[in-house]
Enzyme design. Structure first.
Site, PDB file in Angstrom:
ATOM      1  N   LYS A 102      -6.171   6.718 -20.195  1.00 11.51           N
ATOM      2  CA  LYS A 102      -6.301   7.187 -21.574  1.00 11.51           C
ATOM      3  C   LYS A 102      -4.976   7.021 -22.324  1.00 11.51           C
ATOM      4  O   LYS A 102      -4.500   5.917 -22.449  1.00 11.51           O
ATOM      5  CB  LYS A 102      -6.770   8.647 -21.556  1.00 11.51           C
ATOM      6  CG  LYS A 102      -7.924   8.912 -20.555  1.00 11.51           C
ATOM      7  CD  LYS A 102      -9.145   8.079 -20.826  1.00 11.51           C
ATOM      8  CE  LYS A 102     -10.401   8.556 -20.156  1.00 11.51           C
ATOM      9  NZ  LYS A 102     -10.772   8.022 -18.888  1.00 11.51           N
ATOM     10  N   TYR A 104     -14.172  17.399 -17.067  1.00 11.51           N
ATOM     11  CA  TYR A 104     -14.746  16.052 -17.075  1.00 11.51           C
ATOM     12  C   TYR A 104     -15.861  15.962 -16.012  1.00 11.51           C
ATOM     13  O   TYR A 104     -15.704  16.460 -14.893  1.00 11.51           O
ATOM     14  CB  TYR A 104     -13.622  15.042 -16.784  1.00 11.51           C
ATOM     15  CG  TYR A 104     -14.117  13.663 -16.537  1.00 11.51           C
ATOM     16  CD1 TYR A 104     -14.820  12.967 -17.519  1.00 11.51           C
ATOM     17  CD2 TYR A 104     -13.913  13.031 -15.308  1.00 11.51           C
ATOM     18  CE1 TYR A 104     -15.299  11.691 -17.282  1.00 11.51           C
ATOM     19  CE2 TYR A 104     -14.389  11.757 -15.077  1.00 11.51           C
ATOM     20  CZ  TYR A 104     -15.082  11.091 -16.061  1.00 11.51           C
ATOM     21  OH  TYR A 104     -15.563   9.839 -15.823  1.00 11.51           O
ATOM     22  N   ARG A 130       0.852  -1.207   0.000  1.00 12.01           N
ATOM     23  CA  ARG A 130       0.000   0.000   0.000  1.00 12.01           C
ATOM     24  C   ARG A 130       0.881   1.249   0.000  1.00 12.01           C
ATOM     25  O   ARG A 130       0.587   2.236  -0.667  1.00 12.01           O
ATOM     26  CB  ARG A 130      -0.946  -0.001   1.207  1.00 12.01           C
ATOM     27  CG  ARG A 130      -1.638   1.347   1.405  1.00 12.01           C
ATOM     28  CD  ARG A 130      -2.948   1.278   2.178  1.00 12.01           C
ATOM     29  NE  ARG A 130      -2.858   0.583   3.422  1.00 12.01           N
ATOM     30  CZ  ARG A 130      -2.307   1.055   4.544  1.00 12.01           C
ATOM     31  NH1 ARG A 130      -1.780   2.263   4.574  1.00 12.01           N
ATOM     32  NH2 ARG A 130      -2.269   0.337   5.638  1.00 12.01           N
ATOM     33  N   ASP A 150      -5.123  19.496 -16.023  1.00 14.01           N
ATOM     34  CA  ASP A 150      -5.412  18.126 -16.455  1.00 14.01           C
ATOM     35  C   ASP A 150      -4.900  17.996 -17.890  1.00 14.01           C
ATOM     36  O   ASP A 150      -5.421  18.633 -18.804  1.00 14.01           O
ATOM     37  CB  ASP A 150      -6.926  17.868 -16.372  1.00 14.01           C
ATOM     38  CG  ASP A 150      -7.286  16.430 -16.730  1.00 14.01           C
ATOM     39  OD1 ASP A 150      -6.540  15.805 -17.514  1.00 14.01           O
ATOM     40  OD2 ASP A 150      -8.330  15.942 -16.265  1.00 14.01           O
TER      41      ASP A 150
HETATM   42  C1  LIG Z   1      -9.987  14.673 -19.029  1.00 13.49           C
HETATM   43  C2  LIG Z   1     -10.278  13.624 -17.993  1.00 13.49           C
HETATM   44  N1  LIG Z   1      -9.779  13.762 -16.764  1.00 13.49           N
HETATM   45  C3  LIG Z   1     -10.013  12.846 -15.803  1.00 13.49           C
HETATM   46  C4  LIG Z   1     -10.796  11.732 -16.045  1.00 13.49           C
HETATM   47  C5  LIG Z   1     -11.027  10.742 -14.947  1.00 13.49           C
HETATM   48  O1  LIG Z   1     -10.201   9.629 -15.110  1.00 13.49           O
HETATM   49  P1  LIG Z   1     -10.556   8.135 -14.686  1.00 13.49           P
HETATM   50  O2  LIG Z   1     -11.738   7.699 -15.468  1.00 13.49           O
HETATM   51  O3  LIG Z   1      -9.305   7.375 -14.978  1.00 13.49           O
HETATM   52  O4  LIG Z   1     -10.874   8.166 -13.234  1.00 13.49           O
HETATM   53  C6  LIG Z   1     -11.329  11.546 -17.308  1.00 13.49           C
HETATM   54  C7  LIG Z   1     -12.142  10.351 -17.597  1.00 13.49           C
HETATM   55  O5  LIG Z   1     -12.724  10.202 -18.645  1.00 13.49           O
HETATM   56  C8  LIG Z   1     -11.065  12.514 -18.314  1.00 13.49           C
HETATM   57  O6  LIG Z   1     -11.570  12.402 -19.554  1.00 13.49           O
END
Ligand SMILES: Cc1ncc(COP(=O)(O)O)c(C=O)c1O
Length: 379
Positions: free
Chosen positions: A195, A98, A46, A170
């Protein structure tokens, strides 16, 4: 070393005990201690394990940070970053972030006395006006999901440093291959590694890349306290995916541009949102701060019925949530990724019922265009 070399070699050194060119997967929860009070760098998975350490080194290097932590998902990484805030603190976020970030902040973190404003961060003046005495953090997603609006990172970084605010970016949509927010002045970068960094749609993962010791200490404390670190097998999968990030991104970019141009020229498509097109409102900013435009785009078909007909007639493009994998995914943000965003906010951002999002993969682009052309003939 160059980006592709770092992606293949940093954190990916051969195993010293056997010479194995690929690091073993340390599928173990605990580590035997040679004597009381001593260990070989690891005691309990962990807290840390070799696959996580290795991936964190790679990701920190590619983003130009001083440290990185990898998490079970992008949302776990983003949650950890928001926990740098205290009750009474205020954060400014891009309005089209998101949907999961909207849910986390407005439905959960508000319970702990934090305040959140959703602003069109593509206009720096808007952000400046939204700063309050208790503002501590600016959270930018650029390009945004799914309307592809672009924020000028360097301009917001200047504003943030002038007001002593933390700037978080992000960078999921472009990956460090096309955009390096820390070099533009951001303090923290977050990723859904689910992604492009993984790139093969075979695990979820998230990352927070840091530049300041204080943030590093807090995030490490939090990650090992709550146990949100990425597991060995998933770290291995992302480490493997990252090795081909450079070649994948080049192909994603070429395919993204070709598909965007095809859609823009199609009579049934009312509008295409892709920062690489000259018609995009922030094309100039994108050109300045990105070294490519990636493969995320969305387009407007005018109605829910038109979107439904298209989505029900594609064969090669898979109707699915998520993005950034080698295979092309198509989705309907209003009812899928952004269903948790209140209808009023969706309207304001431009997430209409006729909006369709594409994550263009690296298949032969003629096949993708053929598939979309056929589905559009049914609209
Ligand atoms: C731009 C963006 N940031 C964060 C996330 C969240 O990531 P996760 O689905 O891996 O938790 C997503 C998910 O689609 C996303 O498109």
């Amino acid at each position: 070393m160059g980006f592709a070399t770092d992606a293949i070699h940093v954190g990916q050194e051969p195993d010293p005990s056997t010479g194995s060119i690929v690091a073993p997967i340390y599928q173990t929860s605990t580590y035997v201690q040679p004597e009381l009070g001593k260990n070989k760098g690891f005691d309990y998975a962990r807290t840390a394990h070799p696959n996580r350490r290795a991936l964190e080194r790679t990701i920190a290097k590619l983003e130009g940070g001083t440290a990185a932590f990898v998490f079970t998902s992008g949302m776990a990484a983003i949650d950890a970053v928001f926990r740098l805030l205290r009750p009474g603190d205020h954060a400014i976020l891009s309005q089209a972030v998101y949907g999961g970030v909207v849910r986390l902040t407005t439905q959960f973190l508000v319970q702990f006395g934090m305040e959140f404003s959703f602003i069109d961060t593509s206009c720096t003046e808007n952000v400046a006006k939204a700063i309050r005495p208790n503002t501590k953090l600016i959270y930018v997603e650029t390009p945004t999901n799914p309307t592809m609006s672009v924020t000028d990172i360097a301009a917001i970084a200047k504003l943030a440093s002038g007001s002593k605010l933390t700037l978080v970016v992000d960078n999921t949509f472009l990956s460090p291959y096309f955009q390096r927010p820390i070099a533009l002045g951001a303090h923290i970068v977050v990723h859904s590694m689910t992604k492009y960094l993984n790139g093969h749609s075979d695990c979820t993962g998230g990352a927070a890349i840091l530049t300041r010791q204080e943030d590093t200490d807090k995030i490490y404390f939090l990650q090992r306290s709550v146990g949100s670190g990425l597991a060995p097998m998933d770290c291995f999968l992302v480490s493997r995916g990252v090795k081909t990030l450079a070649v994948r991104m080049k192909q994603h970019n070429a395919n993204g541009m070709a598909v965007a141009k095809f859609l823009e020229s199609h009579a049934k498509v009312k509008r295409v949102f892709y920062p690489g097109l000259a018609s995009h409102p922030q094309h100039a900013v994108a050109n300045k701060q990105q070294s490519g435009f990636g493969a995320m785009l969305s387009f407007e078909l005018g109605s829910m019925e038109a979107a439904r007909r298209l989505l029900n007639h594609v064969k090669l493009c898979s109707l699915a949530e998520s993005l950034g994998g080698v295979e092309t995914l198509i989705s309907h943000p209003a009812t899928m990724t952004h269903a948790s965003v209140p209808a009023e906010m969706r309207q304001q951002i431009g997430i209409t019922d006729g909006l369709v999002r594409l994550s263009v993969g690296i298949e032969d682009v003629e096949d993708l265009i053929g598939d979309l052309d056929f589905a559009l003939s049914k609209v």
